[in-house]
Design a protein around this motif. Structure first.
Motif, PDB file in Angstrom:
ATOM      1  N   UNK A  61      16.719 -21.342 -42.763  1.00 16.27           N
ATOM      2  CA  UNK A  61      16.683 -20.181 -41.879  1.00 16.27           C
ATOM      3  C   UNK A  61      17.210 -20.538 -40.494  1.00 16.27           C
ATOM      4  N   UNK A  62      16.698 -21.606 -39.919  1.00 16.66           N
ATOM      5  CA  UNK A  62      17.071 -21.988 -38.554  1.00 16.66           C
ATOM      6  C   UNK A  62      18.571 -22.285 -38.456  1.00 16.66           C
ATOM      7  N   UNK A  63      19.091 -23.055 -39.396  1.00 15.80           N
ATOM      8  CA  UNK A  63      20.513 -23.400 -39.329  1.00 15.80           C
ATOM      9  C   UNK A  63      21.400 -22.177 -39.515  1.00 15.80           C
ATOM     10  N   UNK A  64      20.995 -21.266 -40.382  1.00 15.11           N
ATOM     11  CA  UNK A  64      21.785 -20.047 -40.595  1.00 15.11           C
ATOM     12  C   UNK A  64      21.700 -19.119 -39.385  1.00 15.11           C
ATOM     13  N   UNK A  65      20.505 -18.962 -38.839  1.00 16.57           N
ATOM     14  CA  UNK A  65      20.302 -18.043 -37.708  1.00 16.57           C
ATOM     15  C   UNK A  65      20.934 -18.564 -36.412  1.00 16.57           C
ATOM     16  N   UNK A  66      20.944 -19.868 -36.246  1.00 19.22           N
ATOM     17  CA  UNK A  66      21.439 -20.466 -35.000  1.00 19.22           C
ATOM     18  C   UNK A  66      22.860 -20.999 -35.117  1.00 19.22           C
ATOM     19  N   UNK A  78       8.448 -23.902 -49.827  1.00 14.21           N
ATOM     20  CA  UNK A  78       9.710 -23.336 -49.339  1.00 14.21           C
ATOM     21  C   UNK A  78       9.513 -21.902 -48.870  1.00 14.21           C
ATOM     22  N   UNK A  79       8.638 -21.145 -49.544  1.00 20.36           N
ATOM     23  CA  UNK A  79       8.320 -19.788 -49.086  1.00 20.36           C
ATOM     24  C   UNK A  79       7.645 -19.856 -47.723  1.00 20.36           C
ATOM     25  N   UNK A  80       6.707 -20.787 -47.552  1.00 18.05           N
ATOM     26  CA  UNK A  80       6.036 -20.960 -46.271  1.00 18.05           C
ATOM     27  C   UNK A  80       7.035 -21.319 -45.174  1.00 18.05           C
ATOM     28  N   UNK A  81       7.929 -22.255 -45.465  1.00 17.02           N
ATOM     29  CA  UNK A  81       8.920 -22.666 -44.473  1.00 17.02           C
ATOM     30  C   UNK A  81       9.831 -21.528 -44.055  1.00 17.02           C
ATOM     31  N   UNK A  82      10.315 -20.761 -45.027  1.00 20.70           N
ATOM     32  CA  UNK A  82      11.177 -19.614 -44.717  1.00 20.70           C
ATOM     33  C   UNK A  82      10.405 -18.577 -43.903  1.00 20.70           C
ATOM     34  N   UNK A  83       9.174 -18.299 -44.313  1.00 24.03           N
ATOM     35  CA  UNK A  83       8.346 -17.306 -43.618  1.00 24.03           C
ATOM     36  C   UNK A  83       8.055 -17.731 -42.185  1.00 24.03           C
ATOM     37  N   UNK A  84       7.680 -19.000 -42.005  1.00 29.50           N
ATOM     38  CA  UNK A  84       7.409 -19.509 -40.658  1.00 29.50           C
ATOM     39  C   UNK A  84       8.652 -19.431 -39.786  1.00 29.50           C
ATOM     40  N   UNK A  85       9.760 -19.888 -40.309  1.00 33.34           N
ATOM     41  CA  UNK A  85      10.986 -19.883 -39.515  1.00 33.34           C
ATOM     42  C   UNK A  85      11.435 -18.464 -39.176  1.00 33.34           C
ATOM     43  N   UNK A  86      11.328 -17.565 -40.136  1.00 28.35           N
ATOM     44  CA  UNK A  86      11.700 -16.172 -39.855  1.00 28.35           C
ATOM     45  C   UNK A  86      10.765 -15.544 -38.832  1.00 28.35           C
ATOM     46  N   UNK A  87       9.478 -15.904 -38.886  1.00 24.78           N
ATOM     47  CA  UNK A  87       8.520 -15.392 -37.921  1.00 24.78           C
ATOM     48  C   UNK A  87       8.815 -15.874 -36.510  1.00 24.78           C
TER      49      UNK A  87
END
Length: 125
Positions: A54-59, A113-122
Motif C-alpha cells: 500500500x505505502x509503495x503504491x500510494x507514495x 497481510x489483511x492487517x498490514x493493508x488495513x493499517x497502511x490504508x488507515x
C-alpha cells in the motif's frame, strides 16, 4: 538491471540475517519443540508485505520494491523452512501439531497481510 539485482541481493542478505536472528531468539525464548521462529517471520513478513504494497503504491515508491519486498521480505520469510518444519513435525508422529502449524501459518499469514493493508490504508487514507 544490475542495480536492481544488487538491491535484491542486499535486501536478501539483510532479510535472511533477520530471519536467522528471529529463529535463534524464538528457540531461546520458547525452546526447540515448535517452529515459532518460522511462524513469526512468515506472519510478520505478511503484515509488512501488506503495509509495503500500500505505502509503495500510494507514495510512488515502487522503485524500492525490489529491495524491500523481493529482497528483505523475500529473505526474511521462508516457505521452504515452513514446509520442512511441517514435514518434521509430521515425521515425528505429531500429525495434529503439524496440521495445526500448517493451518495456523496460512490463516495467520493471510490475516497478517489483511492487517498490514488495513493499517497502511488507515494511515494513508
Amino acid at each position: 538491471m544490475i542495480a536492481t539485482l544488487f538491491q535484491v541481493a542486499l535486501g536478501g542478505a539483510i532479510g535472511a540475517s533477520l530471519r536467522y536472528l528471529s529463529g535463534v531468539a524464538a528457540i531461546r525464548v520458547f525452546g526447540p519443540g515448535f517452529p515459532w521462529g518460522t511462524l513469526f517471520v512468515n506472519v510478520a513478513g505478511s503484515v509488512l508485505m501488506g503495509v509495503l504494497v500500500v505505502v509503495l503504491a500510494e507514495r510512488g515508491g515502487t522503485r524500492y520494491a525490489p529491495f524491500l519486498m523481493t529482497g528483505i521480505l523475500g529473505g526474511f520469510t521462508t516457505f521452504s523452512a515452513f514446509s520442512l518444519d511441517a514435514l518434521t513435525l509430521f515425521e515425528r508422529g505429531q500429525v495434529g501439531l503439524a496440521a495445526g502449524y500448517v493451518a495456523g501459518s496460512v490463516v495467520l499469514a493471510l490475516g497478517g497481510i489483511v492487517l498490514g493493508v488495513t493499517l497502511a490504508r488507515g494511515v494513508m487514507g
